[in-house]
Every structure is written in C-alpha cells, then in structure tokens.
Design an enzyme around this catalytic site. Structure first.
Site, short mmCIF file in Angstrom:
data_model
loop_
_atom_site.label_atom_id
_atom_site.label_comp_id
_atom_site.label_asym_id
_atom_site.label_seq_id
_atom_site.Cartn_x
_atom_site.Cartn_y
_atom_site.Cartn_z
N GLY A 61 0.80 -1.22 0.00
CA GLY A 61 0.00 0.00 0.00
C GLY A 61 0.84 1.27 0.00
N ASN A 90 -5.25 -6.86 -2.94
CA ASN A 90 -4.25 -5.78 -2.96
C ASN A 90 -4.66 -4.64 -3.90
OD1 ASN A 90 -1.45 -8.15 -3.06
ND2 ASN A 90 -2.61 -7.41 -1.30
N ASN A 151 5.01 -5.14 8.96
CA ASN A 151 5.18 -5.82 10.25
C ASN A 151 6.41 -5.31 10.97
OD1 ASN A 151 7.46 -8.04 10.19
ND2 ASN A 151 6.52 -7.95 8.17
N CYS A 196 14.04 3.83 18.61
CA CYS A 196 13.83 4.84 19.65
C CYS A 196 12.34 5.23 19.69
CB CYS A 196 14.63 6.10 19.38
SG CYS A 196 16.41 5.98 19.53
N CYS A 210 -2.12 -4.81 10.10
CA CYS A 210 -2.81 -4.07 9.03
C CYS A 210 -3.86 -4.91 8.30
CB CYS A 210 -1.80 -3.55 8.03
SG CYS A 210 -0.65 -2.38 8.76
N CYS A 271 18.52 2.96 23.88
CA CYS A 271 17.97 2.22 22.74
C CYS A 271 18.90 1.06 22.37
CB CYS A 271 17.81 3.16 21.57
SG CYS A 271 17.31 2.35 20.04
ZN LIG Z 1 17.46 4.18 18.63
#
Ligand SMILES: [Zn+2]
Length: 278
Positions: A61, A90, A151, A196, A210, A271
C-alpha cells in the site's frame, strides 16, 4: 520547444557547475522540465536525484504508489524488495498492479513497470524475505531506505541494519484512516532511530495488524505520496534548497478529520538499536 530546451540547458549547465559533473540530455530535460523550473529543485537537484540509490522495502500500500512517484522523480537507481505475490485484495490500494498480475511476484511486476515507465532507471529486485541476517546487504549501498512494510519484525530488522551500516531510513506506515511517515538517522550523534520511536516490544514475528484492520485505499496513497515527497527532500539535502532531512521528525496523517500532526522523536540513550547499549 527549441527555445525552451535551450533555456533549460543553459540553466541546468549553470547550476551543474555546483553539482557533480553529471548532465541531463535533451530527452531528460524534457521529461523533468516541471522539476527543473522549480527554483527549489532546478537542474542541479534533478542531476543529484539521478545519482541517488534508493532501496524500497515493501511494494504494498505504501511502496506501490510511492514507487510510481519515486521513479517519476528520476531517482537513478532503485532496489525493490518484496517477497509477496500480488493478491486480488491488494488491487484496492496497490496502484502498481492490475488484475492480470494476481499470483505473480510483486518485485518482478514492479521492475517490469519501472522499466516500461523509464528505461533509463537502473532497477534491481530482491524477492527474499528480509531477516536480521540479510537486511545488512540490502541497505549497505543505499543513500536512503524507504520502508513501507507492514510488520514490526521486518521494520526493526531494517532499522537496526540502517543504524549499523550508517544509512538513513524513511519509515512509512498506514492503517485504517491513519498514516505515519518519519525520517531517522540513528547512526548520527543525537539523532533517534526507528527503534527509539517504537521501542523493543514489537520484535516478535506475530505483530502484524494491518491485514485485519482494513484501510481506505486513498489513505495509503496519501501516506505513500507524502513519503515520496519526504524521500525527495532527504535525497536533495545539500543539493538544492528543497533538501531538508529533518531527522527524527514524525508526521501523523489523519484521513478522518483530515489533519496532519508532526512531532520530533528524541534519541533514547538506552535504545538497543542506536544507543550506548547497541
Ligand atoms: Zn534508537
């Protein structure tokens, strides 16, 4: 027409002196005339785009409409990555494909589309599923990655590979009536990466959402064309006045109101993708 070409050529030549020694022939000047007359892009910007390599991950998409604008923008080298086949469901939003393509590989169809649209573009495809093992080799040579996959496991694998290989990432997602487009350069000091933004909670393979939620087709188109606009902006950074990377900036597109909201993600020092723990 001759005068128009002469004017464009003179203008491109004068701006090219600041560029990188490439040039646009008369056919390319004509094709990109509406870009070149924009002071924000100009001949130098168009030449810069011709020298860039963008890797598009996901031809769904987001990736399908985005590819049409990215190829039309004259980005010289495109790598298209998708391991899926075209399905009938699709076609409501993935504008690259038609009924005849159902059952065929998206990457192959997409390459065929680009080659027919502009044979001057250099197109490479990969129809392997992206994993943490092969993500690095896909991103290593790129000026920019545009990730439109659906995903989190793939998105985070791509993001971590981008940080490790010092390649910027433009991340785009869409679902229902909401879109999201963010630019990340977690390899740079003080700049956030995609991880992050979303955290570690989504690393599992089963986080796809989705497919079940539904999506307005035109909403995917808005997010995709916005992502293509941002990609051009990033690729022109340093080459024309449109160029602006704006790392860490995330834009939320609301198709119901409709409205656009933007905010900046701060780097997370802890992170696991780009922080001191990485
Ligand atoms: Zn990061």
């Amino acid at each position: 027409m001759v005068a128009w070409h002469a004017w464009l050529q003179a203008r491109t030549a004068s701006r090219k002196r600041r560029g990188r020694g490439m040039s646009l022939d008369a056919e390319r000047l004509d094709r990109f005339a509406r870009h070149i007359v924009l002071p924000e892009i100009g001949g130098a910007g168009q030449v810069a785009l011709a020298g860039k390599h963008l890797v598009l991950v996901g031809l769904g998409g987001i990736g399908s409409p985005a590819l049409q604008y990215l190829a039309a923008a004259g980005i010289g080298r495109l790598t298209l990555v998708d391991d899926d086949k075209v399905e009938l469901s699709n076609l409501q939003r993935q504008t690259l494909f038609n009924t005849r393509d159902v059952g065929h590989g998206k990457a192959v169809i997409a390459k065929r589309w680009v080659t027919g649209f502009d044979p001057a573009l250099d197109v490479t495809i990969s129809d392997r599923r992206i994993t943490r093992d092969n993500a690095h080799e896909l991103v290593i040579d790129a000026d920019l990655i545009l990730d439109g996959t659906d995903n989190f496991a793939t998105r985070l694998a791509v993001s971590d590979a981008c940080v490790a290989e010092r390649v910027p990432l433009l991340s785009a997602a869409v679902g229902r009536f909401q879109g999201q487009v963010g630019a990340f350069a977690g390899h740079l000091p003080g700049e956030a990466c995609y991880r992050c933004f979303v955290g570690d909670a989504f690393d599992a393979e089963d986080c796809d959402t989705c497919a079940e939620d539904g999506m307005l087709g035109a909403m995917a188109g808005w997010a995709a064309s916005f992502a293509a606009l941002q990609a051009v902006r990033i690729l022109l950074d340093g080459a024309s006045t449109l160029g602006e990377s704006d790392w860490g900036r995330v834009h939320l597109l609301d198709g119901l109101k409709p409205a656009l909201r933007s905010f900046t993600i701060a780097k997370d020092p802890a992170c696991s993708g780009c922080g001191s723990a990485a």
